[in-house]
Write a protein that holds these residues in place. Structure first.
Motif, mmCIF file in Angstrom:
data_model
loop_
_atom_site.group_PDB
_atom_site.id
_atom_site.type_symbol
_atom_site.label_atom_id
_atom_site.label_comp_id
_atom_site.label_asym_id
_atom_site.label_seq_id
_atom_site.Cartn_x
_atom_site.Cartn_y
_atom_site.Cartn_z
ATOM 1 N N GLY A 1 0.804 -1.211 0.000
ATOM 2 C CA GLY A 1 0.000 0.000 0.000
ATOM 3 C C GLY A 1 0.840 1.265 0.000
ATOM 4 N N ASN A 2 2.064 1.186 0.554
ATOM 5 C CA ASN A 2 2.909 2.382 0.512
ATOM 6 C C ASN A 2 4.283 2.075 -0.066
ATOM 7 O OD1 ASN A 2 4.193 1.141 2.759
ATOM 8 N ND2 ASN A 2 4.694 3.144 3.630
ATOM 9 N N GLU B 1 4.137 15.399 -8.479
ATOM 10 C CA GLU B 1 5.345 14.573 -8.454
ATOM 11 C C GLU B 1 5.018 13.103 -8.691
ATOM 12 O OE1 GLU B 1 9.421 14.954 -8.521
ATOM 13 O OE2 GLU B 1 7.858 16.473 -8.341
ATOM 14 N N MET B 2 3.790 12.694 -8.400
ATOM 15 C CA MET B 2 3.396 11.312 -8.652
ATOM 16 C C MET B 2 3.584 10.959 -10.117
ATOM 17 S SD MET B 2 0.817 9.369 -10.188
ATOM 18 C CE MET B 2 -0.678 10.358 -10.195
ATOM 19 N N ALA C 1 -1.068 6.261 -3.388
ATOM 20 C CA ALA C 1 -0.740 6.477 -1.975
ATOM 21 C C ALA C 1 -1.153 7.885 -1.545
ATOM 22 C CB ALA C 1 0.755 6.281 -1.744
ATOM 23 N N PRO C 2 -1.986 8.037 -0.510
ATOM 24 C CA PRO C 2 -2.426 9.370 -0.065
ATOM 25 C C PRO C 2 -1.265 10.152 0.552
ATOM 26 C CG PRO C 2 -3.847 7.612 0.791
ATOM 27 C CD PRO C 2 -2.617 6.960 0.244
ATOM 28 N N LEU D 1 2.319 9.376 3.251
ATOM 29 C CA LEU D 1 3.687 9.869 3.099
ATOM 30 C C LEU D 1 4.094 10.719 4.293
ATOM 31 C CD1 LEU D 1 3.589 10.828 -0.685
ATOM 32 C CD2 LEU D 1 4.563 8.781 0.337
ATOM 33 N N ARG D 2 3.205 11.571 4.760
ATOM 34 C CA ARG D 2 3.513 12.399 5.934
ATOM 35 C C ARG D 2 3.761 11.535 7.159
ATOM 36 N NH1 ARG D 2 -1.439 16.485 4.856
ATOM 37 N NH2 ARG D 2 -0.434 17.902 3.343
#
Length: 929
Positions: free
Chosen positions: A75-76, A157-158, A204-205, A209-210
């Protein structure tokens, strides 16, 4: 936090202005080894490595986070890599709205900046003038905890990262490699590639990432490395000033604990895509980098796969079963793979090559290796370890991987570990790890799709280094950001760097120039210790325009390493290997390039070997036929390369056939290889190899090296070579044209826009136009990167440049990669920037920034022996003295804004653009269905 606040205000945690006594207490010395000092910054647990060298005013600042793709879960995947991109997007102190982005600020000092992500670590680094160390530390501290990580930046950037993913999918070897790792490791997080799965990249939301950033990006999970010109007390002050306000991580950082389960049988995967060569990669599970068996496995990889004497080369390449072969062991922290790979023509069967690899493994497991083979590898790596300490950036890169493996001291002690390896150890690890039941084998089976649009399939002059290239399994990680150094390229093999007077006294103003055995020799002593770098060239005069076989120069240069009249290729290679020397001789149709780096004590031996190779090649008929097959196999791969075919189509649209910058088609190149004869090679060698136009530059620890005595001894009475100018048909600016080169099943397509300028390096307009182009398309700070990539998120790579042999009249071009579905949008966005550049020119602020960048980059570019040697060689090839370095920054500085903008309008006409679209696009430029 605003920049002015960082200069001395107290944070909530504690004040950055502490006494000198407290500062010294805060830095606890852990150990010192090989000149490297390790400290623990106790307030927040950050490791600090210092390696001081004040010989040149350059330093590298690097921060390594002990987080990589192995810390990701389903998922990430790809989060570490995507964060690497986003952490260039800015902080409250450095951002686009303020007009001081991280990349702009650093590039405007002349810095080379970059970041890489890999399985065990992520690093950020900048090599820059040492008086800018504070700026680098301020930026790295700021983005450690203050990166903005905005949703809109992530969305843009994705698509950039997705294009990077797609570019990797274009390459058969990288695609196969990814599939092998995913099959070899079913549970361990090395299972997924660093760039991640495409769906995770896309979906990925930003919150994920944060959260990842807030979990791992803390000082107690980082090592700060500073190498080069600094004073330790000042560095301690600066670390305290910028990192002192950052606390330890508030929570324990979770670490992966999944172990790979027992494998109960061999695994096999198959990849079918368009291609020209078959590939087999056979991978065996091995332990991590610090395991006691890794040195023996590394030596085994060298013995099996490196150099003409390697078992794989003898088995596959010499027998003409394969085009290339290699072997290597990964050096990851936890687990890894020992990989054996072979690329081969479609006339061979995968099953036969696979069986042959198994025979090689079985023979090694039965007979082992000799003490001489082990000694040769250890001697090679020992010498190369010293030779690699050439510039703070290279040292930082090597330390980065040692930190990632779990112990930075392995950078210093690694050779000692190798020296303890015995033939019995190599036999034992071969028997223990190269086990069929623990293997994963990958087949790349090329789909023969035919050659669409063959008239457009063109190839640049085939240039090789010591023969045709061999694919090398690289563990370097993904490199994502372009260097900020100033580079002017000519036919991809000449580098010219801008200069700053502050370092000239320490570099090339103290050169010596004299004739030795008829060779023009330039010697420059620098602060390099115990080694030298040599760069040399021989002009081919008018060969490029005489209508002769364009492949003869490269074939001739490559034959030189295939044996001499004194030593066969095995003995010759082994002599070089013991010295740790890679002797490079390659050729274009313009010149012969020669280069090597060696220990000072070995210089006489290397010059003797160089003279033997250049003067007394064996020119064996069987070797020549083998070489031709390798050339054909490697050249065939260009048929499925959108970048190669697009670039060639552009050159053909710009130049007439009688111009040396015109590139032949892939088919023509293959035909020329097939019809080349050994007699042509011998005749070429006799006429063009010699001292008549030979320049040689030696840089480094030259005092007492006795180069000239060696040259006079080894090159005595060597005649030959030509001194003549090139004659050619001048090009004219062609009318606008759009051409499509269709290559199926390529997820990333290439765009080329260009036109003829006719600019030569001696023209008064050359430097003004170069500065203009640098503003448009050089590195991060170029307009194209800042708009089409950073704002629009349409591409991973876009740049503009000056191409061709510019002494014959060059051309200007833009090159970018796009997903086929986004190609038209990318083209439109690119044209907007080009139109604005031509119509409005550049600004006064941009001009001053680019001047600072170009001049400042000298400190970086000239801080390595190779950079200096190649730069000086480029000058003398053009008839200039080495001390032109004192004039060049002045030539940059005196350029006016009027001259720059007038040059753009003079040489670029918007209605004369040639556009090439190369990839999975139909004749109208739309995505193939």
């Amino acid at each position: 936090m605003k920049k002015h606040i960082l200069l001395g205000y107290c944070s909530l945690a504690f004040c950055t202005l502490v006494s000198a006594q407290n500062k010294s207490v805060n830095f606890k010395k852990i150990k010192e080894l090989g000149g490297i000092e390790e400290y623990l910054y106790q307030p927040n647990g950050m490791n600090v490595l210092l390696l001081q060298d004040n010989a040149s005013p350059v330093a590298t600042v690097q921060i390594v986070y002990r987080v990589g793709s192995k810390h990701e879960v389903l998922g990430n995947t790809g989060s570490t890599h995507l964060l690497e991109h986003l952490m260039f997007k800015g902080t409250p102190g450095f951002n686009k709205k303020n007009g001081n982005t991280i990349t702009d600020v650093l590039q405007n000092t002349g810095a080379q900046l970059n970041a890489t992500t890999w399985y065990d670590r992520t690093n950020y680094f900048e090599t820059l003038p040492s008086d800018k160390i504070e700026l680098a530390l301020q930026i790295e501290a700021d983005r450690m905890r203050n990166s903005l990580l905005l949703k809109e930046d992530k969305e843009a950037e994705m698509t950039v990262v997705r294009n990077e993913f797609e570019r990797g999918e274009n390459n058969p070897n990288s695609l196969l490699d990814k599939e092998i790792w995913a099959s070899a490791y079913i549970a361990h997080p090395y299972h997924h590639s660093t760039i991640g799965w495409k769906s995770d990249i896309e979906n990925a939301p930003i919150e994920v990432l944060r959260n990842f950033y807030n979990t791992y990006y803390w000082p107690d999970n980082a090592t700060l490395t500073i190498i080069g010109d600094f004073k330790k007390e000042n560095v301690f002050d600066l670390i305290e000033k910028y990192f002192g306000k950052i606390t330890k991580a508030p929570n324990v950082m979770p670490q992966p604990y999944t172990q790979e389960p027992q494998q109960y049988g061999a695994r096999k995967i198959i990849v079918r895509k368009p291609g020209e060569l078959g590939v087999i990669n056979k991978a065996y599970k091995i332990p991590g980098a610090l395991h006691e068996d890794l040195p023996a496995l590394n030596i085994l990889g060298e013995i099996i796969g490196s150099g003409p004497s390697a078992i794989l080369n003898k088995t596959f390449v010499d027998s003409r079963l394969g085009i290339y072969a290699y072997a290597s062991a990964t050096n990851f922290k936890e687990v890894g793979l020992f990989t054996i790979g072979v690329g081969f023509p479609t006339s061979s069967k995968h099953e036969d090559i696979d069986a042959k690899i198994s025979e090689v493994v079985a023979k090694i497991q039965k007979e082992g290796v000799t003490q001489d083979e082990v000694n040769r590898v250890v001697a090679k790596i020992s010498a190369q370890t010293i030779l690699a300490r050439d510039g703070s950036g290279v040292i930082a890169s090597e330390l980065n991987e040692a930190i990632a493996s779990g112990d930075w001291t392995d950078y210093v002690t690694g050779v000692d570990r190798l020296k303890k390896v015995t033939p019995a150890d190599v036999l034992r690890v071969a028997q223990k790890y190269l086990v069929e039941d623990q293997s994963t084998t990958g087949y790349f089976i090329p789909k023969q799709s035919g050659n669409q649009n063959q008239d457009s399939a063109k190839a640049n002059n085939f240039i090789t280094e010591n023969g045709p290239f061999y694919y090398r399994h690289s563990e370097d990680g993904h490199v994502h950001e372009e260097s900020g150094s100033a580079i002017l390229s000519e036919q991809k093999n000449t580098t010219e760097i801008a200069f700053d007077d502050t370092i000239i006294e320490k570099t090339a103003s103290a050169y010596k120039r004299e004739k030795a055995a008829g060779i023009d020799v330039i010697s420059v002593k620098t602060s390099a210790k115990d080694f030298v770098t040599v760069a040399a060239s021989i002009s081919l005069g008018n060969y490029a325009n005489e209508g002769k076989n364009n492949m003869i120069p490269s074939l001739t240069a490559s034959m030189l390493s295939k044996g001499t009249t004194l030593n066969d290729k095995f003995k010759f290679s082994e002599k070089l290997q013991k010295l740790g020397v890679n002797l490079s001789v390659n050729a274009s149709t313009f010149k012969i390039n020669i280069g090597f780096k060696c220990l000072k004590k070995d210089l006489d031996q290397v010059i003797t070997l160089l003279a033997e190779e250049l003067r007394n090649p064996l020119f064996d008929a069987k070797e020549f036929e083998n070489l031709k097959q390798q050339f054909i196999g490697n050249t065939q791969q260009d048929l499925n390369d959108p970048g190669e075919r697009g670039g060639i189509a552009l050159s053909q649209a710009i130049y007439p056939k009688a111009n040396p910058n015109y590139s032949l088609s892939v088919e023509d190149n293959i035909e020329n290889i097939k019809k080349a004869t050994l007699d042509e090679v011998k005749s070429f060698h006799k006429k063009y190899f010699g001292t008549a136009s030979m320049h040689l530059v030696i840089v480094g620890d030259t005092e007492g090296a006795a180069l000239n005595a060696s040259l006079k001894k080894s090159f005595k009475n060597w005649n030959g070579g030509v001194v003549e100018n090139m004659k050619f048909e001048e090009a004219v600016k062609a009318n606008s044209k759009t051409e499509v080169v269709t290559i199926p099943e390529k997820p990333s397509a290439e765009l080329f826009i260009g036109q003829y300028t006719g600019l030569k390096r001696t023209d008064a307009d050359y430097i003004p136009f170069y500065i203009a182009n640098y503003t448009l398309g050089a590195g991060f700070a170029g307009r194209l990167m800042q708009t089409v990539r950073d704002n629009d998120g349409l591409t991973y790579s876009i740049s503009s440049g000056l191409g061709g042999n510019i002494t014959t009249g060059g051309y200007w071009f833009v090159n970018a990669s796009f997903n086929p579905a986004l190609f038209q949008k990318g083209l439109d966005a690119t044209k907007v920037q080009v139109d604005k550049w031509v119509k409005d020119g550049i600004t006064a602020t941009e001009l001053e920034n680019k001047k600072t960048n170009l001049i400042g980059s000298f400190k970086v570019g000239m801080s390595t022996t190779n950079g200096m040697a190649r730069t000086i060689l480029g000058f003398v090839e053009r008839g200039l003295e080495p001390n032109y370095i004192e004039q060049y920054p002045k030539d940059i500085e005196k350029v006016t804004l009027q001259q720059v903008n007038d040059a753009v309008k003079k040489y670029i006409q918007l209605d004369k653009m040639i556009i090439i679209k190369s990839g999975s696009l139909d004749k109208d430029g739309n995505p193939l269905k």
